[in-house]
Design an enzyme around this catalytic site. Sequence first.
Site, PDB file in Angstrom:
ATOM      1  N   HIS A  77     -58.911  77.945  45.114  1.00 39.09           N
ATOM      2  CA  HIS A  77     -58.665  78.891  46.199  1.00 39.09           C
ATOM      3  C   HIS A  77     -59.836  79.852  46.384  1.00 39.09           C
ATOM      4  CE1 HIS A  77     -57.285  82.802  47.783  1.00 39.09           C
ATOM      5  NE2 HIS A  77     -56.822  82.003  48.731  1.00 39.09           N
TER       6      HIS A  77
ATOM      7  N   GLU B 295     -62.306  78.493  48.638  1.00 35.55           N
ATOM      8  CA  GLU B 295     -61.981  78.589  50.053  1.00 35.55           C
ATOM      9  C   GLU B 295     -62.616  79.872  50.612  1.00 35.55           C
ATOM     10  OE1 GLU B 295     -57.721  78.647  50.798  1.00 35.55           O
ATOM     11  OE2 GLU B 295     -58.274  79.556  52.708  1.00 35.55           O
ATOM     12  N   HIS B 296     -62.799  80.871  49.761  1.00 34.55           N
ATOM     13  CA  HIS B 296     -63.470  82.099  50.197  1.00 34.55           C
ATOM     14  C   HIS B 296     -64.984  81.969  50.111  1.00 34.55           C
ATOM     15  CE1 HIS B 296     -60.073  85.018  50.586  1.00 34.55           C
ATOM     16  NE2 HIS B 296     -59.469  83.970  50.059  1.00 34.55           N
TER      17      HIS B 296
ATOM     18  N   GLU C  36     -55.574  89.710  48.741  1.00 35.85           N
ATOM     19  CA  GLU C  36     -54.755  88.663  49.353  1.00 35.85           C
ATOM     20  C   GLU C  36     -53.515  88.414  48.489  1.00 35.85           C
ATOM     21  OE1 GLU C  36     -56.748  84.921  49.828  1.00 35.85           O
ATOM     22  OE2 GLU C  36     -54.998  83.945  50.717  1.00 35.85           O
TER      23      GLU C  36
END
Lengths: 458, 427
Positions: free
Chosen positions: B53, B56-57, B135
Amino acid sequence: MKLNRSAAPEAKGKLEFHLPEIKQFQLNNGLKVLFVEKDNLPIIQMSLIVNAGSRFDPSGKSGLAYLTSMLIDEGAGKYSALELDNEIESLGSIFGVSTDSDLIYMNMLSIKDKFEQSLELLTTIYASPLFTDADFEREKKKLLTMIIRNYDEPSYIASTNFRNLVYNATPYDHPIIGTLKEVETITNNDVKHFYRNTFSPSNSHLIVVGSITIPVLEKKLNNYFTSASFELENINNISTPIENNSNIYFIHKKGATQSEIRVGHLSNKRTDPDYFAKAILNSILGGQFSSRLNLNLREDKGFTYGVSSGYYYNKNYSYFQIATSVESKNTGEALEEIKKEINGIKQSISLEEINFAKSYLIKRFPAMFETYTQTANNLTSLVHYSLDKNYFNNYIQNIENCTKDEIEEAARKKIKTDKMIYVVVGDEEKVLSQLRIISDSNIIELDKFGKVKTSKSY
Amino acid sequence: MKKILNIEYQKHTLQNGLEVVLYKDNSLPIVSVNIWYKVGSANEIEGKTGFAHLFEHMMFQGSKNVPKERHFRYIEEAGGNLNGSTSIDKTNYYETVPSNSLELALWLESDRMGFLLDALTQEKLDNQKDVVMNERRQHYDNQPYGLAWELIFSNLFPRNHPYHWPTIGWMKDIEKFELDDVKKFFRTYYSPNNASLVVGGDIEYDAALELVKKYFEEISSGNSIPKIQVPQTGLEENKKIIHHDNVQLSKIYLAWETTKLYGKDDATLDVLADILTGSKNGRLFKSLVFEKQIAQDIASFQYSGNLTGMFIITATAKPGVKLDEIKTEILKELRQIEEKGITASELERSKNAITSSFIYSLQNLNSLVDQINNYNTNLGEPNSFIFDLERMTNLNIGEVNNMIEKHLNKPFIELQIVPKEAEDETE
């Protein structure tokens, strides 16, 4: 041989895009229809919209429009609630109702082969809802529980209170789904009366986007939309808002790890000529990922997962709002940065930023007509805001025509620091002291329903 | 009707192992570029969760030829939209742009596949760690019922199972991401031989293939991908977890381990879920929400990944109703199906709704192209819409009935999320 990758490739060639033609006609019973023929897939989307949103809630009965919309498909004509749902699902159609502050929307998506049966069901729902007492009691209970549930959501508490504050003293200043106290008092007779006073064909519009020709469509619609228009009582109760002065409103949420922040104020109508200048301005400030606010608060400071700004329109007014959620310990600093960005954009905007925003708004235009639902939503906005029928034909030109002066003027005059409302929802132990450091004005403490708490001394 | 679900495409595999699927639809001047990397949170290990994840950033933080903050900017300036998502098994990245900007999208995607590490810095990592922690706060920790998902996964699967942790990662792991680990993770998984690229929309086949080759062919392939170690799973007895949250309404989740994605019963469980809660006439909805009115809402679904899957039923209790009562009613309805079965018209209704939903799903290019990539990645055949649909429409009543005995009579997880304390607030 290695490819030279150093420069971004330029766009190649001109795009061919033909704006769909919007046809308008009226049925025998007075219902106005907007239609776009679209046949890349064998499907038809209908949206039936009625001027019956929450702004028409009678005083003391907030939630009445919403509850009426919840009940509208709980049985109609010869079908009970469950039978009706069974009919729709067996066709493979999808029916949904939604409500905002201006309108109730009844959407029916169907495969072309099942259009006529879906149309018949839609007109039955619209013209012959049952409103039985048993269905009323069940849906009312559901709405009351939904209100309880929503107030667990920090983002709902922040958005709802912000909206109520900017729309102070207008029919928009209460939650669309109503308040517990007022929904409690609603009776089934209230619902029936509300329905009888709004669901007239003369007070509704039908939007159709799909794989069908206009003569066939017109004939079928006239066959099924047969209920007569009727006189409405005068319920258009628009009053002038009384703007609150700039204040920080704080709502305590025990144990919150973040603060929900809303900042903004009342703004003008959708049809006012500065609409496009404000759209460009907003795109630069917080309307996209690469905006000043997001690059600062997220990509530079890491205070938040995201921050955005926007103009949110309804029929009579709009509001400007910056929204974000930040870690509790950064609440004060985040507010300072937001203020800095607001002041900054009032000082100067570069031509490069303006060209970037224009490019973004213009080049994404074809994609706004991609799906049947998106196309229907575009037609809905023509009706909702009473826009010119050539609105989409002139859209690109209107963006292009905005000058740097107009955009800077919008920033200077239409972002109003003296009316800026700040709403913060967070844990008071972690957040209140930060607010006191940054604020030169009062901090007004509210409960989550918006009631001013009796003042404490600090 | 099914004819339009039979899509045409071209498929190529480049020298470096990258699979390329081209799909042509010239109805609007837009094109979608979609990459799946076969890496998800299941490729992580205990103590270092959240890497997939995080990427993804990091993938939006610029690469050798794309300065920081320019990736989004280039696409936005072109009038496109873009995003990415991470799941237990894969990470995908996609952008839809006006078709004359296809080359821009390929340039951006290839630059970060081939040359991300040249531009990765400690400063960028520190910034995105903060963003990811926020987030996590926003979507999980500060969200009512937000921890449900990770409580179910971590209780259903043992500590050494790749599905034990949430895709976003544990907060304590995110806090201590190290630059070297991040670089190593990228080198291991983000190579052309571990990816599938779909370009769909307003294209011509030859020209599109030529552009794809121009930008991707020179990226060298990586080492072979480490195999995931999967320990034995299976609960020996029911497990009950009670979690106190900042909520006023109690919520119950029942979770059974079932079968993996595209496994034998995967689609049958999808249909069962539709019959239980897909509409007002769904067995559970009708009983608990409509008739008895003890639940505010109820949902059920089969969630499946490459390794295994789970069937979940979840309901919110009306004020004053005990979760045990909800649970009893749910189990009673399941027994009812096990003993008496579903009806022909229930199954027919579900099949009709599912068939139409396949047609409706073709409206949006971005989701259509993503589905093509899903089929290519998981089934090896991009044109699998009809196969996928027929997994459901070919079922008979007995096959659906059988699901209760086969999967839902096993031990399960019961998660109760209940109010922390009575809040002293009145309107």
